[in-house]
Design a protein around this motif. Structure first.
Motif, PDB file in Angstrom:
ATOM      1  N   ALA A 129       0.838  -1.209   0.000  1.00  0.00           N
ATOM      2  CA  ALA A 129       0.000   0.000   0.000  1.00  0.00           C
ATOM      3  C   ALA A 129       0.868   1.252   0.000  1.00  0.00           C
ATOM      4  O   ALA A 129       0.947   2.003   0.972  1.00  0.00           O
ATOM      5  N   ASP A 130       1.567   1.447  -1.114  1.00  0.00           N
ATOM      6  CA  ASP A 130       2.296   2.688  -1.386  1.00  0.00           C
ATOM      7  C   ASP A 130       1.412   3.512  -2.319  1.00  0.00           C
ATOM      8  O   ASP A 130       1.193   3.123  -3.475  1.00  0.00           O
ATOM      9  N   ILE A 131       0.921   4.640  -1.850  1.00  0.00           N
ATOM     10  CA  ILE A 131      -0.120   5.387  -2.568  1.00  0.00           C
ATOM     11  C   ILE A 131       0.175   6.880  -2.487  1.00  0.00           C
ATOM     12  O   ILE A 131       0.541   7.396  -1.425  1.00  0.00           O
ATOM     13  N   THR A 132      -0.002   7.569  -3.618  1.00  0.00           N
ATOM     14  CA  THR A 132       0.104   9.022  -3.656  1.00  0.00           C
ATOM     15  C   THR A 132      -1.231   9.601  -4.116  1.00  0.00           C
ATOM     16  O   THR A 132      -1.793   9.172  -5.124  1.00  0.00           O
ATOM     17  N   ILE A 133      -1.719  10.569  -3.353  1.00  0.00           N
ATOM     18  CA  ILE A 133      -2.985  11.248  -3.671  1.00  0.00           C
ATOM     19  C   ILE A 133      -2.659  12.696  -4.013  1.00  0.00           C
ATOM     20  O   ILE A 133      -2.018  13.397  -3.213  1.00  0.00           O
ATOM     21  N   PHE A 134      -3.072  13.153  -5.200  1.00  0.00           N
ATOM     22  CA  PHE A 134      -2.739  14.520  -5.596  1.00  0.00           C
ATOM     23  C   PHE A 134      -3.868  15.166  -6.376  1.00  0.00           C
ATOM     24  O   PHE A 134      -4.748  14.489  -6.920  1.00  0.00           O
ATOM     25  N   ASP A 135      -3.828  16.496  -6.421  1.00  0.00           N
ATOM     26  CA  ASP A 135      -4.806  17.294  -7.140  1.00  0.00           C
ATOM     27  C   ASP A 135      -4.242  17.618  -8.523  1.00  0.00           C
ATOM     28  O   ASP A 135      -3.277  18.382  -8.628  1.00  0.00           O
ATOM     29  N   PRO A 136      -4.809  17.054  -9.597  1.00  0.00           N
ATOM     30  CA  PRO A 136      -4.243  17.283 -10.928  1.00  0.00           C
ATOM     31  C   PRO A 136      -4.393  18.724 -11.409  1.00  0.00           C
ATOM     32  O   PRO A 136      -3.691  19.139 -12.337  1.00  0.00           O
ATOM     33  N   VAL A 137      -5.268  19.500 -10.766  1.00  0.00           N
ATOM     34  CA  VAL A 137      -5.506  20.886 -11.176  1.00  0.00           C
ATOM     35  C   VAL A 137      -4.477  21.834 -10.564  1.00  0.00           C
ATOM     36  O   VAL A 137      -4.109  22.846 -11.172  1.00  0.00           O
ATOM     37  N   THR A 138      -3.979  21.503  -9.388  1.00  0.00           N
ATOM     38  CA  THR A 138      -3.085  22.439  -8.693  1.00  0.00           C
ATOM     39  C   THR A 138      -1.652  21.956  -8.543  1.00  0.00           C
ATOM     40  O   THR A 138      -0.776  22.754  -8.187  1.00  0.00           O
ATOM     41  N   ILE A 139      -1.389  20.687  -8.789  1.00  0.00           N
ATOM     42  CA  ILE A 139      -0.038  20.181  -8.540  1.00  0.00           C
ATOM     43  C   ILE A 139       0.981  20.949  -9.364  1.00  0.00           C
ATOM     44  O   ILE A 139       0.806  21.193 -10.562  1.00  0.00           O
ATOM     45  N   ALA A 140       2.057  21.372  -8.696  1.00  0.00           N
ATOM     46  CA  ALA A 140       3.107  22.143  -9.368  1.00  0.00           C
ATOM     47  C   ALA A 140       4.355  22.136  -8.498  1.00  0.00           C
ATOM     48  O   ALA A 140       4.280  22.079  -7.265  1.00  0.00           O
TER      49      ALA A 140
END
Length: 457
Positions: free
Chosen positions: A397-408
């Motif tokens: 359970a290696d998981i990354t959660i990110f916002d595709p609209v704001t990631i920078a």
């Protein structure tokens, strides 16, 4: 279940999934991926967020282990975690720990912010056999000892063998081939920082490819943006395609910047480098210490090279068009080549993965979101032979959660360790290690070892 992540856009290139789904975690494993809401002790609502396998950076330069105090001097590991990396691989460019076995044992015992694997660094083998002069060829006796040492370190859990041919100019094809036989024995791969770049890169690539072709070994070409990013990328990628079509397992990695980083005393800066890159001294920026942020003059360059050869530099020399070509190629993975000294260095150590997702995917559309995640997860996992890079049931359970609209990315050459924005949360081995920029755990990671039978298809 311990943790559930509901309502996210689950993207798992290893299984071809891109859908709104819910993920359940029990202990350190993924136990359910479902289209109905799940319940657990910790429930995360990932609406409007991407739920991805944790990113894998197969090319970093690891933090030091301080043996006298039995601790890691953590810097780059935290930077990597902040940009969604859950597994990283050190020992690259032939440079690394003087005792890879000891380093991995300490990682298992003490824990790290993320999972870590090591390649056998060729420079370590040379030093342990007293071949100190990097410009001289090794003796036949020493080569045999290096082969045995490489075999031992692979037995101890290293994932492959790495050569820094540029940094050991005296290395011969015989030395590389003999040492690489240990990789053949362990059914793994060899990687290299090639002997030369720019107009000599094709000859340098063919030299290393011959080693892999002769032994029928998988070949990994390191940070090709800084090797062929001077107008040679199209033909370089064609060379890779030629050998792939001939049956060789060949791939490469690249970071999304037009400046490389190395020590000012490295062989990269031996006589002739200005002509090779078509630059003047002011293309070289000092990355640390008293002169941090200054561009070199001829006097400053030679003074630091003589008096402080371990000073990190930034060389602003590569072509953006070549970087774009490399990142789009199906055999090229994303990797940072992150190298940090006293929390100073190149922004790639803190920005690479967010930069790709923000600039190259969302803004410039050089890659699709699925392509980028594939290059950050399943492709490096397959190259490394580790059971990572997927959200399939039963996976770690290696998981990354990110916002595709704001990631920078936020790191730049003046603030190289600035963390990115848009990373919501990171799980390492089922444990919440990072949430909204705050580190929750600094020891959820452990050492990863070669798993030749790993099946993540």
């Amino acid at each position: 279940m311990d943790t559930v992540i509901n309502n996210g856009r689950v993207i798992d290139p290893a299984s071809g999934i891109d859908a709104r789904l819910n993920v359940g975690i029990e202990s350190n494993k993924i136990v359910e991926v479902a289209d109905h809401p799940l319940q657990g002790d910790l429930e995360i609502d990932a609406t409007d967020l991407v739920v991805s396998p944790g990113f894998i950076d197969l090319h970093i330069h690891e933090d030091p282990y301080v043996e006298e105090e039995d601790r890691f001097d953590v810097s780059i590991f935290e930077a990597l975690l902040c940009m969604g990396v859950t597994t990283a691989i050190g020992g690259n460019c032939g440079i690394g720990s003087s005792r890879p076995d000891q380093y991995l044992e300490a990682a298992r015992r003490l824990g790290l912010p993320l999972n870590l694997g090591l390649l056998v660094p060729h420079e370590t083998l040379r030093r342990q056999t007293m071949q100190i002069d990097s410009y001289a060829p090794a003796s036949t006796e020493s080569i045999g000892k290096m082969e045995n040492l490489a075999d031992q370190y692979l037995n101890d859990g290293c994932l492959g063998i790495s050569f820094g041919i540029r940094y050991i100019p005296g290395i011969t094809e015989e030395e590389m081939s003999r040492i690489s036989r240990a990789a053949k024995k362990h059914n793994t791969f060899i990687a290299a920082h090639l002997r030369d770049d720019a107009n000599q890169v094709m000859k340098a690539a063919e030299e290393f490819i011959r080693i892999g072709e002769g032994l029928r070994l998988p070949v990994q070409l390191s940070h090709i943006g800084s090797m062929a990013g001077f107008g040679q990328m199209e033909v370089f990628l064609a060379l890779m395609d030629h050998w792939a079509n001939a049956g060789l397992d060949i791939s490469a990695d690249c970071y999304p910047y037009t400046a490389f980083s190395t020590f000012i005393g490295a062989a990269t800066y031996d006589d002739g480098f200005l002509e090779r890159y078509g630059i003047t001294y002011d293309a070289i920026e000092i990355a640390e210490g008293k002169f941090q942020g200054q561009r070199c003059t001829e006097d400053l360059f030679h003074r630091l090279r003589r008096e402080a050869p371990r000073t990190l530099t930034l060389a602003h020399v590569m072509n953006q068009e070549d970087i774009d070509l490399a990142l789009q190629h199906p055999r090229v993975m994303i990797a940072s080549d992150g190298l940090v000294n006293g929390r100073q260095g190149h922004p790639r150590a803190a920005g690479t993965f967010a930069r790709v997702l923000g600039e190259y995917v969302r803004e410039r559309k050089i890659l699709t979101l699925n392509q980028a995640i594939e290059k950050m997860t399943v492709l490096p996992a397959r190259r490394l032979g580790i059971a990572k890079g997927t959200l399939q049931v039963g996976a770690d359970a290696d998981i990354t959660i990110f916002d595709p609209v704001t990631i920078a990315d936020q790191a730049d050459f003046n603030h190289p360790m600035e963390p990115p924005v848009g990373i919501k949360g990171v799980f390492v081995n089922g444990r919440l290690a990072l949430w909204e920029g705050d580190m929750r755990l600094n020891n959820a990671g452990t050492a990863v070892a070669l798993e030749p039978s790993a099946n993540i298809d």
